[in-house]
Motif scaffolding. Structure first.
Motif, PDB file in Angstrom:
ATOM      1  N   UNK A 247      10.757  -3.415 -12.543  1.00  0.00           N
ATOM      2  CA  UNK A 247      10.542  -3.737 -11.133  1.00  0.00           C
ATOM      3  C   UNK A 247      11.811  -3.557 -10.320  1.00  0.00           C
ATOM      4  N   UNK A 248      12.969  -3.900 -10.927  1.00  0.00           N
ATOM      5  CA  UNK A 248      14.217  -3.705 -10.190  1.00  0.00           C
ATOM      6  C   UNK A 248      14.543  -2.223 -10.052  1.00  0.00           C
ATOM      7  N   UNK A 249      13.860  -1.381 -10.811  1.00  0.00           N
ATOM      8  CA  UNK A 249      14.030   0.059 -10.644  1.00  0.00           C
ATOM      9  C   UNK A 249      12.980   0.599  -9.674  1.00  0.00           C
TER      10      UNK A 249
ATOM     11  N   UNK B  38       2.919   2.444 -12.117  1.00  0.00           N
ATOM     12  CA  UNK B  38       4.034   3.131 -12.778  1.00  0.00           C
ATOM     13  C   UNK B  38       4.484   2.378 -14.017  1.00  0.00           C
TER      14      UNK B  38
ATOM     15  N   UNK C 130       1.932   2.978 -16.743  1.00  0.00           N
ATOM     16  CA  UNK C 130       1.922   4.324 -17.304  1.00  0.00           C
ATOM     17  C   UNK C 130       3.214   4.688 -18.023  1.00  0.00           C
TER      18      UNK C 130
ATOM     19  N   UNK D  20      12.902  -6.195  -6.961  1.00  0.00           N
ATOM     20  CA  UNK D  20      12.767  -4.913  -6.282  1.00  0.00           C
ATOM     21  C   UNK D  20      14.026  -4.093  -6.438  1.00  0.00           C
ATOM     22  N   UNK D  21      13.981  -2.851  -5.930  1.00  0.00           N
ATOM     23  CA  UNK D  21      15.100  -1.939  -6.148  1.00  0.00           C
ATOM     24  C   UNK D  21      16.367  -2.303  -5.385  1.00  0.00           C
TER      25      UNK D  21
ATOM     26  N   UNK E 251      15.127   6.868 -15.233  1.00  0.00           N
ATOM     27  CA  UNK E 251      13.843   6.222 -14.948  1.00  0.00           C
ATOM     28  C   UNK E 251      13.746   5.717 -13.506  1.00  0.00           C
ATOM     29  N   UNK E 252      14.834   5.100 -13.023  1.00  0.00           N
ATOM     30  CA  UNK E 252      14.818   4.573 -11.654  1.00  0.00           C
ATOM     31  C   UNK E 252      14.494   5.659 -10.640  1.00  0.00           C
TER      32      UNK E 252
ATOM     33  N   UNK F 242      12.901   8.407 -11.203  1.00  0.00           N
ATOM     34  CA  UNK F 242      11.514   8.862 -11.375  1.00  0.00           C
ATOM     35  C   UNK F 242      10.531   7.881 -10.731  1.00  0.00           C
ATOM     36  N   UNK F 243      10.822   6.587 -10.870  1.00  0.00           N
ATOM     37  CA  UNK F 243       9.959   5.592 -10.215  1.00  0.00           C
ATOM     38  C   UNK F 243      10.031   5.763  -8.700  1.00  0.00           C
ATOM     39  N   UNK F 244      11.256   5.988  -8.215  1.00  0.00           N
ATOM     40  CA  UNK F 244      11.512   5.999  -6.780  1.00  0.00           C
ATOM     41  C   UNK F 244      10.815   7.174  -6.100  1.00  0.00           C
TER      42      UNK F 244
ATOM     43  N   UNK G  47       8.913   9.751  -7.911  1.00  0.00           N
ATOM     44  CA  UNK G  47       8.001  10.488  -8.776  1.00  0.00           C
ATOM     45  C   UNK G  47       6.534  10.257  -8.477  1.00  0.00           C
ATOM     46  N   UNK G  48       6.211   9.642  -7.336  1.00  0.00           N
ATOM     47  CA  UNK G  48       4.812   9.428  -6.991  1.00  0.00           C
ATOM     48  C   UNK G  48       4.179   8.338  -7.831  1.00  0.00           C
ATOM     49  N   UNK G  49       2.848   8.188  -7.702  1.00  0.00           N
ATOM     50  CA  UNK G  49       2.146   7.095  -8.389  1.00  0.00           C
ATOM     51  C   UNK G  49       2.317   7.139  -9.904  1.00  0.00           C
ATOM     52  N   UNK G  50       2.509   8.332 -10.470  1.00  0.00           N
ATOM     53  CA  UNK G  50       2.638   8.426 -11.923  1.00  0.00           C
ATOM     54  C   UNK G  50       4.073   8.216 -12.381  1.00  0.00           C
ATOM     55  N   UNK G  51       5.017   8.212 -11.430  1.00  0.00           N
ATOM     56  CA  UNK G  51       6.413   7.974 -11.800  1.00  0.00           C
ATOM     57  C   UNK G  51       7.011   9.094 -12.615  1.00  0.00           C
ATOM     58  N   UNK G  52       6.641  10.335 -12.294  1.00  0.00           N
ATOM     59  CA  UNK G  52       7.224  11.465 -13.028  1.00  0.00           C
ATOM     60  C   UNK G  52       7.718  12.520 -12.046  1.00  0.00           C
TER      61      UNK G  52
ATOM     62  N   UNK H 285      21.672   3.502 -11.072  1.00  0.00           N
ATOM     63  CA  UNK H 285      21.241   4.819 -10.614  1.00  0.00           C
ATOM     64  C   UNK H 285      20.614   4.741  -9.224  1.00  0.00           C
ATOM     65  N   UNK H 286      20.045   3.588  -8.878  1.00  0.00           N
ATOM     66  CA  UNK H 286      19.451   3.447  -7.543  1.00  0.00           C
ATOM     67  C   UNK H 286      20.433   2.857  -6.542  1.00  0.00           C
TER      68      UNK H 286
END
Lengths: 269, 243
Positions: free
Chosen positions: A172-174, A180, A183, B70-71, B94-95, B97-99, B101-106, B154-155
């Motif tokens: 969550x912090x990321x 997400x 998945x 949260x980020x 990963x951060x 990709x989450x940020x 990468x859309x709903x799928x995080x990629x 990374x974020x």
């Protein structure tokens, strides 16, 4: 040295492992010989050569009525049902299990329901399945899926709950959304767990398959066993049981190997 | 700037924190010390958004803090800070990709390559470039914490929360980690809040050391009153900005 500290070496382990099989085999041969000596037409404990002959007939000679090689036709039919039932159960188990494990609202909604449904004896609803889906393939596949899905759902949900909370907070912090996290954090970590869950579920899956085939079918390993039972054909039944056991054992081994191959991170210690 | 006003936290009858007031300025390195169970970790988890205060206000730059992680707030825990199913490089990416990468995080294509370049640079900075393709479980404890730091940074969060991040490490490794965290703090200018058991570490790394303790005691009910900040001391680290 205490018994609990004595460890067998590699060779000795192998000998020890073979021993029970050998013993059972010997006892069987002894008993079979004794019966056949008294009555050469005895069908209860056939000799290895009788069984080999019967299996040769089943595996390599066309059946006069259907023109099929029965052993392979039976095996194909059974494995197809098993694969479909287990496949459907795995997909549902993974999806619903992760949802219940990860989302409190879903767990409040579905948790008790799944807990109750998992207590329904699948064989008790088999007549309902036959009435609802007919005597075809669907009812058998549904029985297998119905039989093992609740177990898989609960297994996966429980494993998701065991994930360290730190990992979910970290994600969550990321900036990860629930989807997400499901998945990319939870699903991949559940796949090796699913495979080990499937290994445990294979036993019941075979049980439900053979039960369904015994009651209404025209081919399949379980169907054959129950069909030839009428003629007391132990020379077919015994090898068939051994064949089913071998198939189940190979599936178990294959799943274990697949898991190690696909998810090496789960095995590094 | 983080402002905490009149914060209380209790679980049923058990008080953990009471009457806590605190202002943390941008760029400070605040260390929290105190006996086990004195509520310093609970306070950190409230800052993180993983716990909610029973009473009181918490604002970040004048706005109430969002009540879930949260980020804007990075975190490194003592354990379980990295994802075992991803390689070192994938963990660091990963951060990003989450940020984006859309709903799928990629991420795919160019965006993926850019993310990989950024993550690789960060890994080089924390000294993990040579193990980018290893699984985290193959790393030593210190290297795992380096990865956890890289992953959290990374974020570029403005606030980094550390929950006894070096508590499980060998003394020699700890000193390396102290240098690393100081370097990263100087480089980014972020605000750091760290919980630690080690007083030496607290004074060495922090510009400010806060001690948590109970000021009110009830002998018949030791859990009746919670802890608060009893001392607000200067650490040995030089502040990034003049006071």
């Amino acid at each position: 040295m205490r018994l609990l500290n004595r460890r067998p070496g590699q060779q000795f382990s192998l000998i020890l492992a073979v021993l029970p099989f050998l013993l059972v085999g010997l006892v069987y041969l002894q008993a079979s010989n004794a019966r056949l000596e008294v009555n050469p037409n005895d069908k209860l404990l056939p000799s290895p050569s009788q069984m080999a002959e019967a299996m040769h007939r089943m595996a390599f000679e066309e059946d006069r009525r259907t023109g099929q090689y029965l052993l392979w036709a039976d095996t194909a039919a059974s494995l197809q049902r098993l694969a479909m039932g287990v496949g459907v159960a795995a997909l549902i188990g993974l999806g619903v299990g992760i949802t219940i494990g990860l989302v409190p609202i879903a767990s409040a909604t579905l948790g008790p329901f799944v807990a109750v449904v998992s207590m329904v004896p699948p064989l008790a609803v088999l007549p309902i399945l036959f009435i609802a889906f007919g005597l075809g393939e669907l009812a058998k596949v549904v029985l297998i899926a119905l039989g093992i899905t609740p177990f898989l759902i609960r297994d996966i949900a429980f494993r998701v709950g065991e994930l360290p909370r730190e990992l979910l907070v970290k994600a969550q912090t990321l900036g990860a959304s629930t989807l997400q996290i499901a998945l990319r954090v939870v699903l991949p970590q559940m796949l090796p767990r699913l495979l080990s869950g499937l290994r445990l579920a294979l036993g019941p899956a075979w049980l439900f398959l053979i039960a369904a085939e015994a009651i209404a079918s025209t081919e399949g390993l379980g169907y054959r066993i129950f069909l030839v039972r009428r003629f007391l054909a132990m020379d077919v039944i015994l090898p068939y049981v051994a064949w089913i056991t071998l198939l189940a054992f190979l599936m178990d081994t294959a799943l274990a190997a697949l898991s190690r191959r696909l998810y090496p991170w789960a095995y590094v210690r | 700037m983080i402002v905490v006003e009149g914060l209380w936290k209790s679980y049923g009858d058990r008080s953990v924190l009471e009457r806590l007031n605190l202002t943390i300025r941008e760029g400070e390195f605040v260390t929290l010390v105190g006996a086990s169970g004195c509520g310093k970790t609970t306070f950190l988890r409230i800052l993180l958004g993983d716990e909610r205060p029973t009473k009181g206000r918490l604002t970040l730059d004048g706005r109430p803090l969002r009540p879930e992680p949260g980020p804007d707030r990075g975190v490194v825990f003592q354990r379980y800070s990295v994802f075992p199913h991803l390689t070192v490089l994938q963990n660091a990416m990963l951060g990003l990709e989450f940020q984006s990468g859309g709903p799928l995080g990629r991420l795919r294509g160019r965006a993926w390559q850019e993310a990989r370049a950024r993550a690789s640079a960060l890994l080089a900075e924390v000294g993990l470039a040579h193990v980018a393709d290893a699984w985290p479980s193959a790393l030593s404890g210190g290297m795992q914490q380096r990865l956890a730091l890289a992953q959290a940074l990374v974020l570029e969060p403005r606030l980094l929360l550390l929950d006894e991040p070096f508590g499980a490490l060998d003394p020699g490794i700890r000193i390396d980690m102290h240098q690393l965290i100081s370097k990263l703090w100087h480089a980014t200018g972020m605000t750091v809040v760290m919980v630690t058991h080690d007083l030496g570490e607290a004074f060495k790394l922090g510009t400010r050391v806060l001690t948590f303790d109970k000021v009110r005691h009830d002998r018949q009910a030791p859990e009746r009153y919670g802890a608060t900040i009893t001392y607000d001391l200067r650490g040995r680290a030089r502040p990034l900005l003049p006071a």
